[in-house]
Design an enzyme around this catalytic site. Structure first.
Site, short mmCIF file in Angstrom:
data_model
loop_
_atom_site.label_atom_id
_atom_site.label_comp_id
_atom_site.label_asym_id
_atom_site.label_seq_id
_atom_site.Cartn_x
_atom_site.Cartn_y
_atom_site.Cartn_z
N GLY A 28 -8.70 -5.42 6.53
CA GLY A 28 -8.78 -5.65 7.98
C GLY A 28 -8.20 -4.51 8.80
O GLY A 28 -8.81 -4.05 9.77
N ARG A 29 -7.06 -4.00 8.40
CA ARG A 29 -6.40 -2.97 9.21
C ARG A 29 -7.05 -1.60 9.08
O ARG A 29 -6.66 -0.65 9.76
CB ARG A 29 -4.90 -2.91 8.90
CG ARG A 29 -4.55 -2.79 7.43
CD ARG A 29 -3.05 -3.07 7.21
NE ARG A 29 -2.66 -3.00 5.82
CZ ARG A 29 -2.72 -4.03 4.96
NH1 ARG A 29 -3.19 -5.20 5.35
NH2 ARG A 29 -2.31 -3.90 3.71
N GLU A 61 2.21 -3.51 7.73
CA GLU A 61 1.56 -4.48 6.84
C GLU A 61 1.21 -3.81 5.51
O GLU A 61 1.21 -4.45 4.45
CB GLU A 61 0.31 -5.06 7.51
CG GLU A 61 -0.15 -6.37 6.88
CD GLU A 61 -1.17 -7.11 7.73
OE1 GLU A 61 -2.32 -6.63 7.82
OE2 GLU A 61 -0.85 -8.17 8.28
N GLU A 107 -6.71 -18.67 14.25
CA GLU A 107 -6.76 -18.24 15.65
C GLU A 107 -8.19 -18.00 16.09
O GLU A 107 -8.63 -18.44 17.16
CB GLU A 107 -5.97 -16.93 15.85
CG GLU A 107 -4.45 -17.06 15.80
CD GLU A 107 -3.91 -17.05 14.39
OE1 GLU A 107 -4.71 -17.15 13.42
OE2 GLU A 107 -2.68 -16.97 14.25
N LYS A 115 0.96 -19.31 6.31
CA LYS A 115 -0.26 -20.07 6.59
C LYS A 115 -0.17 -21.46 5.97
O LYS A 115 -0.57 -22.46 6.56
CB LYS A 115 -1.49 -19.34 6.04
CG LYS A 115 -1.84 -18.05 6.80
CD LYS A 115 -3.10 -17.41 6.23
CE LYS A 115 -3.26 -15.97 6.73
NZ LYS A 115 -4.34 -15.26 6.03
N HIS A 135 12.11 6.36 30.94
CA HIS A 135 12.84 5.49 31.89
C HIS A 135 13.18 4.17 31.24
O HIS A 135 13.48 3.21 31.93
CB HIS A 135 12.00 5.27 33.14
CG HIS A 135 11.73 6.54 33.88
ND1 HIS A 135 12.51 6.97 34.93
CD2 HIS A 135 10.81 7.51 33.69
CE1 HIS A 135 12.06 8.13 35.37
NE2 HIS A 135 11.03 8.48 34.63
N LYS A 173 -13.28 -12.16 8.75
CA LYS A 173 -13.81 -11.90 7.42
C LYS A 173 -14.24 -13.21 6.76
O LYS A 173 -15.37 -13.38 6.35
CB LYS A 173 -12.76 -11.19 6.58
CG LYS A 173 -13.31 -10.51 5.35
CD LYS A 173 -12.21 -9.83 4.54
CE LYS A 173 -12.41 -8.32 4.48
NZ LYS A 173 -11.41 -7.66 3.64
#
Lengths: 525, 525
Positions: free
Chosen positions: A261-262, A347, A207, A491, A378, A201
């Site tokens: 974003g999500r 979030e 990253e 951050k 399992h 954005k």
């Protein structure tokens, strides 16, 4: 509990005591032949069977009246009208507009123009009209993004693998700043026929920018600087930064403040997905989401799937103290769905103040975890059946499969067997419990969400369903599901530590990490 | 709480009240310059920094005295001697013997013979002495197994990708009975140069046998029946069933009753992994585990990493009511580690009776969940920082990387920034809290386990560390960590439902799934 009227709170507390003392799923089915039907809700693509929950008519009625008190109906309308605000960031929250077919929807024209630009771009890749620097077809796409710019497209591209366009390039995802991730993505590919799509954005996400730089460097080992733009595209709300990075304006797609974003899979963040499955299937994904939007908007609360899911979550976390919620998909195409939901739900709902910044006395978001059946049987089902910790559970169950319909019966049989084990325990086969290590108590709450099979439309509905569950849940809690202030401090502190590891100063007394930092310096190169 | 002496319980309850009322991680560091050092434990390969936990000297001392009361020291010795029994199944639990170098270890010769047979087989594939039906080198291996026969080898093969033998075939994993899984594994490969390794203790596991049948059928599309044996191997304790399936005796490797599936990575279940990384690296994996065995066996409890991890888990789940535990690896090579740990921990500790079949009043296993940093920061960390639900946390942090040591600094800086955010919250940068949506309370407990980098030895140590944490935790709880009776009932009920979906009978009134079954029939082919 200021959000909950005192009488409602008293009633729900009393009801929860009744449930703990006197309710079993077994008795509930024995005493009511209509229980399964009564606690089932359906939309065009999905059916929610919540008859195996620790819930009865009184509980649902009380929860529904609380939802009315919270004006949930109005707030749902507000969401679709764009009136509902992301207050702490003073923004609209309009992700549902991204799939609207109503020309009166806010930003309608902008959205359609973007979809058209995306489609044209996607077709140009698929049809080989947009070529590499050697005039060859693009065979691979690396989607670079993290969090909301990664989890949705990755999950959906995997889920829709039976719907990939036969001429589409293969889509890869690069998200983590861990250098192993970039190596993994880049080492196996050839820059000559690879397109990089950078999704951020702000175009400043640590990253994504680090990985974008690595990817551009990797490209430049084969592609001359005047042609590198042929191998780059971006999705961002800072086009000027993308241009500076070396991306053509025509290969830059917008993001908007009014899409978190999500919730952004439906926007240009879905470009890689659209290229993979083709624009037609992407339209079907939008249309499936639109079906769920209509269901959420127009269905009475007591038959409204996302609303019921939100009421359940509110009930369990606040009155029965189930603070973890497990998503178990009997559909290996949904391998990345629990990861996607972790962000979407945790979030959005992992908050502790309400929309007026008052401390909230309620239990907000649950821990979301899960996996894929039958593998999970399992692995962690032992704890679900015999452990002391309780988690609410949703099974996702397709009724058939494109892969091998005959073998698919095992998925149905296993899912129902696990459900019955959770519901009835040992009594499912034996009236008398032996009370030893083989005994299973049962009465473990869970729902089953079932659907025909994984298709673009159904996936669209499923994702939108959870988006709306999150929204409805946030209305019950009176919290803002659209901000995420809790990630900002990390951050800032990261900058402090990157300085410390780059230019270590004499031991700073205030640090709590002398040992780790000293050890790190030993290995630093 | 019969397992806990009343005085201990009183003390722990009182201490937990103190911690809730008066302890903060911030104050603990301010008031003690040695806190970091005091709450750090080291083994040859791993360091555990637990100074950011809600723990002080009094708590640790009380927990250690409880561990002594539970005779943890003796029980650790018993484990290594093979005296500790899996009581409910009347079996030994001797997985640690699989990496012992002491010839007096039970089954030592058998284990070494098997390792030798595995090595010979692995080298014959790597060196091209064992060839395909067309006399070509084996290029791909499909490891077929589920649960303990899948999660460990898959996790380790991915984690050790920098240590793959250059001449080794590529290793693929097929586990789920979902037909999509088999398609995914088989469609991209060519039977001509693919070897299938079928891993099932009983050779009757539903998923594994169904997938083995699919794989054999797939092989036979290219390989004649007299040569198909060249493309098959098995790991099982029922060799006669494997022979019947068409596998040569020399390609069958043993499993033993005294190794539980979730502890079996070190046995022949690790054959595919051994082929992938080569026998020499596999030996290093065993040697790293052996280092941790020695640490667990010989280190005083108060410096013993797995013991401290078990004490923490016991403390949090029983006295501070943290029923979820998050594993966050700042190492994308450990992508599958949280999944592996889910089985190891939740299947072992998800129990509600003690070893004498008495109901246990304690909180046993936690919900294990997690992910990979930095990705997780963009997903669920919001809830860790600002949510109302609490989860205990372990960060796994390599100090350097084979992939790109320079970029690796970001992993360190991010992990420490997240740790400090959890520990101090807003106060990390600002003494005055604004008490709004940006405020972070801090005081969230977590540990950091750090190590040089992902190598076979270090991975061996890390896995063994968690195995021993699980064992020590089970001793504190007085439960059997080696059985898993809770998964049996589901297997029985699955047979009932497979009949119902194969041959639907007139509506059975007792079923709770009329709707799902009716819908299923619509799609059944």
């Amino acid at each position: 509990m200021a959000i909950i009227p005192p009488q409602t709170h008293t009633n729900l507390t009393k009801l929860s005591q009744n449930i703990k003392d006197a309710f079993t799923i077994e008795n509930a089915f024995e005493s009511s032949p209509i229980r399964e039907r009564q606690f089932t809700a359906s939309s065009k693509h999905l059916t929610l069977d919540y008859s195996k929950e620790l819930i009865d008519k009184h509980v649902i009625d009380e929860l529904l009246s609380f939802a009315e008190h919270r004006k949930l109906n109005y707030k749902i309308q507000h969401l679709f009208e764009g009136a509902y605000l992301n207050l702490s960031e003073a923004r609209q929250a309009l992700h549902s507009a991204l799939r609207s077919s109503d020309i009166h929807t806010p930003h309608f024209k902008l959205i359609q123009n973007t979809l058209n630009k995306m489609s044209a771009f996607a077709w140009s890749i698929i049809n080989g009209n947009r070529l590499s620097h050697t005039q060859k077809k693009i065979k691979h796409i690396i989607h670079v993004g993290v969090g909301g710019s990664d989890l949705g497209p990755k999950m959906a591209t995997f889920a829709l693998k039976h719907y990939l366009h036969p001429n589409a390039p293969e889509i890869h995802f690069l998200s983590n700043i861990d250098p192993n991730d970039a190596n993994q993505a880049l080492d196996q590919l050839n820059p000559d026929h690879t397109l990089i799509i950078i999704c951020s954005k702000t175009f400043t996400t640590l990253e994504t920018l680090e990985n974008a730089n690595l990817a551009r460097k990797w490209l430049s080992s084969r592609v001359s600087s005047d042609k590198i733009h042929l191998h780059l595209a971006a999705v961002t709300s800072s086009p000027e930064k993308a241009i500076e990075f070396g991306i053509d304006e025509e290969s830059i797609f917008p993001m908007w403040d009014w899409v978190g974003g999500r919730f952004s899979l439906w926007s240009a963040i879905g470009l890689s997905l659209m290229i993979g499955i083709g624009p037609d299937n992407f339209q079907l994904l939008l249309s499936g989401a639109r079906d769920m939007d209509n269901h959420f908007k127009t269905t009475p609360l007591d038959q409204n799937i996302p609303v019921i899911m939100a009421l359940k979550a509110f009930w369990y976390s606040n009155y029965l103290h189930l603070n973890a919620h497990s998503i178990i998909a009997y559909d290996s195409l949904l391998e990345y769905f629990p990861n996607f939901l972790q962000q979407l739900d945790m979030e959005s709902l992992g908050k502790s103040v309400d929309i007026n910044n008052n401390p909230i006395q309620l239990s907000t978001g649950q821990v979301i975890w899960g996996g894929v059946g039958t593998n999970s049987q399992h692995s962690f089902h032992q704890l679900l059946h015999q452990g002391t910790v309780k988690s609410s559970i949703e099974f996702l169950l397709p009724l058939t499969s494109d892969a091998n319909p005959a073998q698919h019966k095992w998925m149905i049989a296993n899912c129902l067997a696990q459900s019955e084990t959770l519901a009835l325990g040992t009594k499912a086969i034996n009236e008398t419990m032996s009370n030893d290590c083989t005994s299973i108590e049962g009465n473990k709450p869970h729902s089953i969400i079932f659907y025909e099979k994984m298709t673009p439309e159904i996936l669209g509905s499923l994702i939108a369903c959870y988006e709306h569950k999150v929204f409805a849940h946030s209305v019950l809690l009176n919290i803002n599901p659209f901000d995420q202030w809790g990630v900002e401090l990390g951050k800032q502190l990261c900058k402090k530590y990157i300085q410390q590891v780059d230019q270590p100063t004499p031991k700073d007394k205030s640090t709590m990490y002398n040992n780790i930092l000293n050890q790190y310096l030993k290995y630093k190169k």
